[in-house]
Motif scaffolding. Structure first.
Motif, PDB file in Angstrom:
ATOM      1  N   LEU A 160      16.816 -25.289  56.606  1.00  0.00           N
ATOM      2  CA  LEU A 160      16.568 -25.371  55.159  1.00  0.00           C
ATOM      3  C   LEU A 160      15.578 -24.283  54.734  1.00  0.00           C
ATOM      4  O   LEU A 160      15.766 -23.610  53.714  1.00  0.00           O
ATOM      5  CB  LEU A 160      15.996 -26.747  54.794  1.00  0.00           C
ATOM      6  N   LYS A 161      14.555 -24.094  55.562  1.00  0.00           N
ATOM      7  CA  LYS A 161      13.543 -23.071  55.262  1.00  0.00           C
ATOM      8  C   LYS A 161      14.209 -21.682  55.235  1.00  0.00           C
ATOM      9  O   LYS A 161      13.924 -20.858  54.358  1.00  0.00           O
ATOM     10  CB  LYS A 161      12.462 -23.121  56.348  1.00  0.00           C
ATOM     11  N   ILE A 163      17.323 -20.985  54.582  1.00  0.00           N
ATOM     12  CA  ILE A 163      18.167 -20.841  53.389  1.00  0.00           C
ATOM     13  C   ILE A 163      17.301 -20.472  52.193  1.00  0.00           C
ATOM     14  O   ILE A 163      17.644 -19.595  51.398  1.00  0.00           O
ATOM     15  CB  ILE A 163      18.967 -22.140  53.119  1.00  0.00           C
ATOM     16  N   ASP A 164      16.130 -21.118  52.088  1.00  0.00           N
ATOM     17  CA  ASP A 164      15.204 -20.769  51.002  1.00  0.00           C
ATOM     18  C   ASP A 164      14.751 -19.312  51.112  1.00  0.00           C
ATOM     19  O   ASP A 164      14.684 -18.589  50.116  1.00  0.00           O
ATOM     20  CB  ASP A 164      13.977 -21.695  51.034  1.00  0.00           C
ATOM     21  N   HIS A 177      16.888 -23.271  46.276  1.00  0.00           N
ATOM     22  CA  HIS A 177      16.116 -24.517  46.205  1.00  0.00           C
ATOM     23  C   HIS A 177      17.018 -25.692  45.857  1.00  0.00           C
ATOM     24  O   HIS A 177      16.891 -26.765  46.439  1.00  0.00           O
ATOM     25  CB  HIS A 177      15.001 -24.395  45.160  1.00  0.00           C
ATOM     26  N   THR A 180      19.036 -26.517  49.069  1.00  0.00           N
ATOM     27  CA  THR A 180      18.284 -27.178  50.140  1.00  0.00           C
ATOM     28  C   THR A 180      17.820 -28.568  49.698  1.00  0.00           C
ATOM     29  O   THR A 180      17.776 -29.488  50.509  1.00  0.00           O
ATOM     30  CB  THR A 180      17.078 -26.328  50.575  1.00  0.00           C
TER      31      THR A 180
END
Lengths: 319, 346
Positions: A160-161, A163-164, A177, A180
């Motif tokens: 997730l981090k 992807i951000d 954001h 995620t």
């Protein structure tokens, strides 16, 4: 072989041309263009310097308009952020198969692990997104002026981090954001359903009894899906398990990835494994490898699929 | 063999072949660039013409930073290996001698790997790796030569067996190093397979002076090599200090091999095929054979690399695979012919 590849290349070119002309005709038809709005809105943060997962500081002066991905997960992320129209190159069509539109984008690599530097340069990308490894060709690309950004997720949260981070780099931070947040919400909902439920002991076969240790990527997904992997104590990365260990540890569920070369029949027919609870109870399942091995937007689907196999009573009907 | 009048045309023809191969090597690749525009871009870079209009900047990068160093490295490596082959074939008085077949290439690769894995390579730079490759190549050449030499001439069977045995020992040592190499295992694979994919101007700068020096010395020693081929007794009668000369030429052969191997890994058969084919055309006189081999080896290498990177684009086949597929059958043909000749003589 050569002619097959050439035909595939020609086909890809035709497909690309068709897609491009389709995109052009739709925009001329008065439909507002999707790609132009997020980039115009988020070019504020540039120039931008970020350090990637291999410790390389990458500086971008403007929002990248031409993107090449060299990892199927990155391809999926770029499309999920609504930036598919900026994707000018992918790694290899047998890997970059999702979304199906990705197959219409020129490939810069083959089944081996290095891209053709020439092909990448010819696409004059503003950035190449990659996963860990390949120091030689990455150095070569940087030498000829192509920035390379590496992400290497080791857990769901890490993915997730990443992807951000990619959202920030590609000037689509808010889209990232939103993505995620929805992924995290779905993963939380699985956790809530599993709350109070004892974890089921399981084994994940990546092929040839190679499996995941506690620090290897899909391990975390197994935990989130309510599994207590029998390989928790593994000390090496992607260890190979022995059959006698499996018999002793006696997992209740035997999972194998769809690209492992295993079959339910093959595992259930293996007499050395016949005493294992999973085999006796008929709880041997195939898992779509793309869903659990690519640290991209579809990871939640992977967790949900695992949870259905591990806790069918709790997740019945949700698939 | 050609008549003396036609023989004079061979060298110019080989120069033309090399130039054509270079232009083809620049034009062909994963991204097509027309021979004409690559030629005009090269002329522009040499200040011999205007910049061709309408050529994108990426073409320039591909041509001058990716393809040109690669083609030039192929020229250097091919020339070095072919010259080394010609030197070894004269010294061993045997047409089967080739830096890879007699184990000298593997020796050079082992030397390079040891230096790289020990971390000393980074300290000494490209020349450190070349120096280690040279020492190991020379040691291997001396060992194989001593083992193979049982009498006035080196017997084919003894030479090949000595080469096979030495190469087996070296490959075992390499496997041993691979077991302990961890993350650096990929760089060892590179040495074993051989290839020009990592070519850069730096590797050209490392190898070119060594190959140039070795080739110059080999060409300069051509008449003495001619005398050596006649046999040691005759050579001594003709006033050659045979042992000293042989040691010196072994060093030259090892240097040429080491220079090629330290930038491109082990690439077989170029050193075997090139002198052999050209001997059929220009004859055994090393004054013609040596320069012809240098030109021919360079062309062969450029064309083999061209094939390696354009048969299934964008996938690259290791160039060693191409040379082995060409050279392996050729080697077997030679071996068969040699045995027939030996059989007829007995």
């Amino acid at each position: 072989m050569a002619s097959v590849r050439r035909t595939a290349g020609a086909l890809a070119a035709v497909l690309t041309a068709t897609l491009v002309s389709a995109a052009c005709s739709s925009s001329s038809g008065g439909v507002p263009q999707r790609a132009s709005s997020p980039s115009a809105a988020s070019s504020a943060g540039f120039p931008l310097t970020l350090t990637d997962d291999e410790g390389v500081a990458v500086t971008l002066n403007a929002v990248p308009r031409r993107i090449v991905t060299f990892a199927p997960a990155d391809t999926e992320i770029v499309f999920a952020l609504g930036l598919g129209s900026r994707l000018v190159g992918v790694s290899y069509h047998q890997f970059d198969d999702f979304p199906p539109r990705a197959k219409g984008i020129p490939a810069v690599g083959g089944p081996n692990t290095a891209p053709s530097i020439e092909r990448v340069v010819a696409l004059h990308p503003d950035i190449l997104l990659a996963t860990a490894g390949g120091q030689d060709w990455k150095a070569r690309l940087r030498q000829v002026g192509v920035p390379v950004f590496t992400t290497n997720a080791t857990s769901f949260d890490d993915a997730l981090k990443d992807i951000d981070t990619l959202g920030t780099i590609l000037g689509a931070g808010s889209a990232a954001h939103r993505l995620t947040a929805s992924m995290a919400a779905r993963a939380d909902s699985i956790s809530r359903t599993l709350a109070g439920e004892p974890a089921v002991s399981c084994f994940l076969d990546l092929g040839g009894l190679y499996t995941v240790g506690p620090h290897d990527f899909p391990f975390d997904l197994l935990k989130r899906a309510g599994c207590d992997p029998v390989t928790t104590g593994a000390s090496t990365s992607y260890p190979q398990w022995q059959k006698d260990e499996l018999v002793q540890e006696n997992p209740s569920v035997y999972l194998f990835t769809s690209d492992s070369g295993d079959t339910v029949k093959g595992i259930e027919g293996d007499r050395q494994l016949s005493s294992i609870a999973a085999v006796r109870d008929g709880r041997v399942f195939s898992v779509d490898s793309d869903l659990i091995s690519r640290p991209g937007p579809r990871l939640v689907l992977g967790i949900e699929a695992l949870a259905r196999d591990l806790h069918p009573a709790l997740f019945a009907g949700s698939g | 063999m050609l008549s003396p009048r036609h023989r004079r045309l061979v060298l110019p023809a080989l120069v033309a072949l090399l130039l054509t191969s270079i232009v083809a090597g620049l034009a062909v690749g994963a991204v097509p660039i027309s021979p004409l525009s690559s030629l005009r871009l090269v002329l522009w870079r040499l200040h011999l013409g205007p910049r061709p209009p309408g050529v994108p900047q990426t073409t320039e990068v591909i041509l001058f930073q990716l393809r040109l160093p690669r083609v030039m490295l192929a020229v250097v490596v091919g020339a070095g290996l072919a010259a080394a082959g010609a030197v070894f074939q004269a010294l061993f008085r045997n047409a089967m001698a080739d830096p890879a077949i007699i184990g000298v290439s593997s020796g050079a690769a082992l030397g390079a790997i040891v230096v790289i894995l020990s971390g000393a390579g980074a300290a000494a730079g490209g020349f450190g790796v070349s120096a280690a490759a040279f020492v190991a190549a020379l040691a291997t050449a001396l060992v194989v030569y001593r083992l193979a030499r049982l009498g006035p001439a080196v017997q084919v069977a003894t030479l090949l067996l000595a080469g096979v045995a030495v190469a087996a020992i070296i490959s075992a040592l390499m496997s041993l190093l691979m077991t302990f190499s961890g993350e650096q295992i990929r760089s060892i694979y590179f040495w074993l397979l051989g290839g020009l994919a990592d070519a850069s101007w730096r590797s050209v700068e490392t190898a070119a002076p060594l190959v140039l020096g070795g080739v110059a010395f080999a060409v300069w020693s051509a008449s003495d090599l001619n005398v050596t081929v006649l046999g040691e007794e005759r050579a001594a009668q003709l006033g050659l200090e045979v042992e000293r000369f042989k040691r010196r030429m072994l060093a030259v052969g090892a240097l040429l091999t080491a220079a090629a191997v330290s930038v491109a890994g082990v690439i077989g058969f170029v050193g075997l095929m090139t002198p052999h084919i050209l001997r059929l055309i220009v004859g055994a006189d090393h004054r013609r054979l040596m320069p012809a081999s240098v030109l021919g080896g360079a062309s062969l290498m450029v064309l083999a690399d061209l094939a390696a990177r354009s048969v299934v684009p964008p996938v690259e086949i290791p160039v060693g695979v191409v040379t082995a597929l060409l050279g392996g059958p050729f080697f077997l043909y030679l071996l068969r012919r040699e045995r027939k000749v030996a059989g007829a003589g007995a």
